[in-house]
Every structure is written in structure tokens, then in C-alpha cells.
Design a protein around this motif. Structure first.
Motif, PDB file in Angstrom:
ATOM      1  N   ALA A  98       0.807  -1.401   0.132  1.00  0.00           N
ATOM      2  CA  ALA A  98       0.116  -0.067   0.009  1.00  0.00           C
ATOM      3  C   ALA A  98       1.001   1.303  -0.040  1.00  0.00           C
ATOM      4  N   ALA A  99       0.345   2.230  -1.017  1.00  0.00           N
ATOM      5  CA  ALA A  99       1.083   3.578  -0.931  1.00  0.00           C
ATOM      6  C   ALA A  99       0.147   4.558  -0.806  1.00  0.00           C
ATOM      7  N   ARG A 100       0.478   5.816  -0.692  1.00  0.00           N
ATOM      8  CA  ARG A 100      -0.596   6.849  -0.668  1.00  0.00           C
ATOM      9  C   ARG A 100      -0.871   7.261  -2.067  1.00  0.00           C
ATOM     10  N   GLU A 101       0.288   6.936  -2.993  1.00  0.00           N
ATOM     11  CA  GLU A 101      -0.059   7.312  -4.392  1.00  0.00           C
ATOM     12  C   GLU A 101      -0.841   6.202  -5.019  1.00  0.00           C
ATOM     13  N   ASP A 102      -1.092   5.415  -4.432  1.00  0.00           N
ATOM     14  CA  ASP A 102      -2.220   4.030  -4.880  1.00  0.00           C
ATOM     15  C   ASP A 102      -3.604   4.913  -4.986  1.00  0.00           C
ATOM     16  N   GLY A 103      -3.838   6.032  -4.391  1.00  0.00           N
ATOM     17  CA  GLY A 103      -5.127   6.609  -4.290  1.00  0.00           C
ATOM     18  C   GLY A 103      -5.459   6.399  -2.868  1.00  0.00           C
ATOM     19  N   TRP A 104      -4.786   6.291  -1.941  1.00  0.00           N
ATOM     20  CA  TRP A 104      -5.325   6.298  -0.585  1.00  0.00           C
ATOM     21  C   TRP A 104      -5.608   7.856  -0.321  1.00  0.00           C
ATOM     22  N   SER A 105      -6.585   7.968   0.626  1.00  0.00           N
ATOM     23  CA  SER A 105      -6.996   9.373   1.082  1.00  0.00           C
ATOM     24  C   SER A 105      -5.897   9.835   2.189  1.00  0.00           C
ATOM     25  N   GLU A 113      -8.920   7.057  12.861  1.00  0.00           N
ATOM     26  CA  GLU A 113     -10.274   6.704  13.394  1.00  0.00           C
ATOM     27  C   GLU A 113     -11.230   7.993  12.912  1.00  0.00           C
ATOM     28  N   GLN A 114     -12.164   7.683  12.427  1.00  0.00           N
ATOM     29  CA  GLN A 114     -13.346   8.658  11.956  1.00  0.00           C
ATOM     30  C   GLN A 114     -14.524   7.851  11.536  1.00  0.00           C
ATOM     31  N   ASP A 115     -15.711   8.773  11.824  1.00  0.00           N
ATOM     32  CA  ASP A 115     -17.198   8.211  11.770  1.00  0.00           C
ATOM     33  C   ASP A 115     -17.299   6.822  11.945  1.00  0.00           C
ATOM     34  N   GLY A 116     -16.788   6.282  13.071  1.00  0.00           N
ATOM     35  CA  GLY A 116     -17.167   4.910  13.438  1.00  0.00           C
ATOM     36  C   GLY A 116     -16.290   3.811  12.752  1.00  0.00           C
ATOM     37  N   ARG A 117     -15.305   4.268  11.944  1.00  0.00           N
ATOM     38  CA  ARG A 117     -14.242   3.432  11.271  1.00  0.00           C
ATOM     39  C   ARG A 117     -12.788   3.450  11.700  1.00  0.00           C
ATOM     40  N   LEU A 118     -12.118   2.410  11.522  1.00  0.00           N
ATOM     41  CA  LEU A 118     -10.757   2.686  11.608  1.00  0.00           C
ATOM     42  C   LEU A 118     -10.177   2.147  10.278  1.00  0.00           C
ATOM     43  N   ARG A 119      -9.381   3.171   9.577  1.00  0.00           N
ATOM     44  CA  ARG A 119      -8.670   3.088   8.377  1.00  0.00           C
ATOM     45  C   ARG A 119      -7.241   2.901   8.346  1.00  0.00           C
ATOM     46  N   ALA A 120      -6.604   1.943   7.751  1.00  0.00           N
ATOM     47  CA  ALA A 120      -5.178   1.365   7.668  1.00  0.00           C
ATOM     48  C   ALA A 120      -5.264   0.392   6.864  1.00  0.00           C
ATOM     49  N   ARG A 121      -3.964   0.047   6.259  1.00  0.00           N
ATOM     50  CA  ARG A 121      -3.711  -1.324   5.831  1.00  0.00           C
ATOM     51  C   ARG A 121      -3.637  -2.129   6.862  1.00  0.00           C
ATOM     52  N   HIS A 435      -7.241  -5.507   0.073  1.00  0.00           N
ATOM     53  CA  HIS A 435      -6.202  -5.374  -0.817  1.00  0.00           C
ATOM     54  C   HIS A 435      -6.466  -4.206  -1.613  1.00  0.00           C
ATOM     55  N   SER A 436      -7.279  -3.307  -1.352  1.00  0.00           N
ATOM     56  CA  SER A 436      -7.601  -2.134  -1.997  1.00  0.00           C
ATOM     57  C   SER A 436      -7.141  -0.947  -1.382  1.00  0.00           C
ATOM     58  N   VAL A 437      -7.600   0.344  -1.718  1.00  0.00           N
ATOM     59  CA  VAL A 437      -7.194   1.680  -1.351  1.00  0.00           C
ATOM     60  C   VAL A 437      -8.253   1.793  -0.160  1.00  0.00           C
ATOM     61  N   ASP A 438      -7.849   2.679   1.044  1.00  0.00           N
ATOM     62  CA  ASP A 438      -8.663   2.963   2.167  1.00  0.00           C
ATOM     63  C   ASP A 438      -9.201   1.795   2.784  1.00  0.00           C
ATOM     64  N   GLU A 439      -8.518   0.846   2.944  1.00  0.00           N
ATOM     65  CA  GLU A 439      -8.969  -0.542   3.717  1.00  0.00           C
ATOM     66  C   GLU A 439      -9.337   0.004   5.028  1.00  0.00           C
TER      67      GLU A 439
END
Length: 472
Positions: A98-105, A113-121, A435-439
Motif C-alpha cells: 500500500a502507498a499513498r500514491e495508489d489513491g489512499w486518502s 479513526e473517523q465516523d465509526g471506522r478505523l482506516r489503515a492497511r 487489498h484495495s485503497v482506504d482499507e
């Protein structure tokens, strides 16, 4: 019989929830990408971090087991009860690239941690689903007043699942005596939807690799030589086009031999699910359903074998034209297998199929990423499965339904080597973006998974006392 009181579980979870999330975020910051050799030190660091976290949880044994690739973590905590069953929890601590340039926010290895979700690979696949067992175990002990689990509990968390588990079979054969158990709980699967809790009863197997094609000794002029010598790019395209017939069945002779067909009961369970194909397509970021003729979408992704081309590479790809016959071409492929198929046989069938279709003058090599992963099914009438369904039903407060998983994991290796049934406990949902962006992982579901684990060990102990489980 000592039950796990419902009203005692949540206060115990609440007590440790903040520390649990803090620890999980710390683990997610470790970029344990097993496919990239440059991240090998991070995979090792991830294993060492988990072993220490398990010791803090209370496991008297927590070890890092080396392999020829990424290390695994083994932990065990005896029950102390003379007739308690032994349960092995499986998961993995390595993650996809995973890399920021793949399209991750945001930075994929800086948890948000935002809106009841935890985002990270790795939030859902699979660190979050592994780590929920630490808090679930704390809640189980606090709610029951035990000083040790109701079962003899073992954990095996590997470090190469995202690379096809190339050394996992050897690892479990080497340590089969330490891993001996009565059932395996795989926490590397998902649920149907946030409002439809489900238990997975099977995973497909996997065989993957690449075909390298070689023609001229170097790129050559297409005007001087094109049309008169073999073109590796053309032959790669011909191979790819021949892989499926007009009904989109895999066109390799013998590929479907032994495939286990769905039973009437399994079809009924599939039909009970609220499947919305349009919504499914939105999750898939796709615009039409397409696959083997004569089968529904759910059958195609759960109960039918597939062949996919993961990449085709050859020749010039820069701006403008370059009139050449390229020297080489490459095809990356993957097969998903179902019960009744053998990975070694599929590898051989494909190798022979490629060799039969290439003309003279095109040299080739078929390479596989390891031995492959076998498919696995849980018997629907197994007593331990009843325990899992009850525990999950208590945590979610509603009926639990049954699914299968289109992805793959080494569950069948555990079943074959250890000779025990395999169960699946997962709380991830399709929108989590494996396996995608913003898991991400939904925190509400993560904590319902914690509650499931808090109830599960006593449920399994009670079921074992009533009906000792049959072997796989």
C-alpha cells in the motif's frame, strides 16, 4: 456448567477498549508487507510486537517462529480444566502492499479513526480480526471469573499469507505436536453485511504464478522481421484468449474433475441471503456481472473454480509508437479452486496446457508462487460450528446465516496436517476494501467480534462436554 454472562461481558470490554484500540493502531503502523523484500525487517518487527502484546494479555507462552520467509507467532494458554478441548486460532500479521500514491486518502500505515471506522492497511485483513481475540479473551476471563480460558487456547499468526503462504505447510508439519488441537478457528474471513451476521463455512483454494515467454534474443524491427518470426506478445494474447471457452468455463482439460457440487441444503442457505446484485456490483466497482454460464453470481464466487489473468506485460509501453517485435512477454495468473480439486494436479494441468499451445521458437517457463492453497469446507452439522453460531448470535442479537468465502487461505493445510475441523470467524464486510485503497474496519463490528470471542470459549467447552467433536 459455567456460562459467560451477557451483562458482564460489555463492562469488561469497556474497561479495556481504549487501550485495545491504541495498541491496534500501534501494530497497524508497522508496514509488514510480506511481498516486498525491503519490508522483511518490518514483518519481523510485526511478529515480535504481537508476541509481546500476547504476553501482556496473559499468555504464558508467546513465541516467534522463524520460516524461510516471514516469521509466524505462536502462543498458548492452557485451561487448567482436565477435560477441556484445545482450540487453535489462526490469522496472519502480514499485509498487502500500500502507498499513498495508489489513491489512499491518507497514509495507509498511519491509522485514522473517523465516523465509526478505523482506516489503515491491515485494519480488516487481518490485524484487526486477529487482535480482537486479545480483548475478547480479557472479557471472557473477567465475565466468568476465570484465571485461564475455558478451553486450551492456542494462536498461530503467520507472516506470509498475503504472499501465498509458501512456507506455511512446512511450518505446521514441523510443529504439528505443538499445534495439536480439537478444532481450528480461522479469523481471516468476513460477513455478508453489517446488518446480516454470517458464518463462513468454506474458502476456495489458490494456485498462482506467472508464465514467461521468450522469442527473439532482443527486441527486433517489426518491419524487417515481423510476421516471419514468433512474437511473444502475440502468443501471450493467444494463451490468454484460449483460457476460457465460449461459456466462460476454464478450457483446460480435466480442470473440473472432482469438483464438489452444491447440495440442496447449501443452495437453500444461499437463497436465504438478501443478495442485491446491483449493490454487489457497486462494491466491486464493476458495471456488469459476468462469469461461467449456468451459475449464479454467488455460486461463481463461492462454489465454482475460476481462472483469472492478473497481468499481461510485454514490449513498449511509453508514449507514441515503437515498431518492434518484443523479445519477451509475461502473464501473471491465478486459479481459485473449490472442494474436490487438488493444487498439485491443477499446477500440472496448466503447465501441460501451456506447453501444448506454444509454437516452435517460443521458449517458456511456468512458475508458481509456492505449492498453492487447498480449498476447505466446514461440515454444516458439526457441533463446534453450532457453538460458533450461538456465540455470534449472542454478540449480534440476531440470527446468524451461512456463507462461503471466495478468497483463499491456508485453512485446508491446517485441516489436513492436524486432522481437525476448521471453523471461520470473521466480522469484516465487503466495503472494507481488502487489498484495495482506504482499507478499513467498522468499529461497531470489530467490537461485536470481540463479544463473539468473549462468549465463544465457554460455548465450545460446553459443546465439547456434551458432544466430543468428530475429526475432520
Amino acid at each position: 456448567m459455567r456460562t459467560t454472562p451477557d451483562n458482564a461481558v460489555q463492562p469488561a470490554i469497556d474497561e479495556y477498549a481504549a487501550a485495545f484500540l491504541s495498541d491496534l493502531k500501534e501494530w497497524l503502523r508497522i508496514p509488514s508487507v510480506s511481498a516486498d523484500p525491503e519490508h522483511a525487517p518490518d514483518v519481523r518487527r510485526s511478529a515480535e510486537w504481537l508476541a509481546e502484546a500476547l504476553r501482556r494479555t496473559g499468555f504464558p507462552v508467546a513465541e516467534v517462529w522463524p520460516t524461510e520467509g516471514g516469521p509466524a507467532v505462536f502462543a498458548e494458554w492452557p485451561s487448567g480444566e482436565p477435560d477441556a478441548p484445545t482450540v487453535l486460532v489462526y490469522g496472519h500479521h502480514d499485509v498487502q502492499p500500500a502507498a499513498r500514491e495508489d489513491g489512499w486518502s491518507t497514509d495507509p500505515f498511519e491509522p485514522v479513526e473517523q465516523d465509526g471506522r478505523l482506516r489503515a492497511r491491515g485494519a480488516a485483513d487481518d490485524k484487526g480480526q486477529v487482535f480482537l481475540h486479545t480483548l475478547g479473551l480479557r472479557a471472557h476471563l473477567a465475565a466468568t471469573g476465570r484465571t485461564a480460558p475455558a478451553v486450551n487456547l492456542k494462536l498461530l499468526v503467520e507472516g506470509e499469507e498475503e504472499s501465498g503462504s509458501p512456507h506455511f505447510g512446512a511450518l505446521i508439519r514441523q510443529h504439528a505436536d505443538r499445534l495439536a488441537c480439537d478444532t481450528v478457528i480461522v479469523s481471516d474471513t468476513g460477513m455478508w453485511a453489517e446488518d446480516t451476521p454470517t458464518v463462513c463455512t468454506g474458502m476456495r483454494g489458490l494456485v498462482d504464478g506467472q508464465v514467461d515467454l521468450f522469442g527473439p534474443d532482443q527486441d527486433i524491427h517489426s518491419g524487417s522481421f515481423g510476421g516471419a518470426v514468433p512474437n511473444p506478445a502475440t502468443e501471450a494474447a493467444r494463451l490468454v484468449a484460449a483460457l476460457h471457452d465460449e461459456d466462460r468455463r476454464v478450457a483446460i482439460t480435466g480442470f473440473y474433475d472432482g469438483v464438489a457440487e452444491l447440495t440442496a441444503r447449501e443452495r437453500e442457505l444461499f437463497a436465504e441471503l438478501p443478495f442485491d446484485e446491483a449493490a454487489w456490483l457497486r462494491t466491486a466497482r464493476s458495471h456488469a456481472a459476468l462469469g461461467e454460464h449456468g451459475h449464479s453470481t454467488l455460486e461463481r464466487i463461492w462454489a465454482r473454480p475460476t481462472a483469472e489473468i492478473n497481468g499481461i506485460h510485454s514490449g513498449y509501453g511509453g508514449p507514441g509508437g515503437k515498431t518492434i517485435v518484443p523479445a519477451a512477454a509475461q502473464i501473471k495468473f491465478s486459479f481459485r479452486l473449490v472442494a474436490g480439486q487438488d493444487t498439485a494436479r491443477v499446477r500440472q494441468l496448466f503447465t501441460d496446457w501451456v506447453a501444448e499451445r506454444l509454437p516452435e521458437g517460443v521458449r517458456h517457463e511456468v512458475r508458481f508462487w509456492g505449492e498453492g492453497t487447498r480449498p476447505c469446507l466446514t461440515p454444516l452439522d458439526h457441533p463446534a460450528l453450532r457453538s460458533l453460531v450461538r456465540a455470534m448470535g449472542r454478540a449480534f442479537g440476531q440470527e446468524v446465516r451461512y456463507t462461503r468465502e471466495g478468497g483463499s487461505g491456508p485453512a485446508a493445510d491446517l485441516q489436513d496436517v492436524l486432522g481437525v475441523p476448521v471453523l471461520f470467524l470473521g466480522i469484516s464486510v465487503p466495503s472494507d476494501g481488502w487489498h484495495s485503497v482506504d482499507e478499513k474496519v467498522e468499529l461497531d463490528l470489530l467490537f461485536k467480534g470481540v463479544r463473539t470471542a468473549a462468549h465463544l470459549w465457554q460455548e465450545l467447552a460446553d459443546e465439547w462436554a456434551a458432544t466430543p467433536w468428530p475429526a475432520a
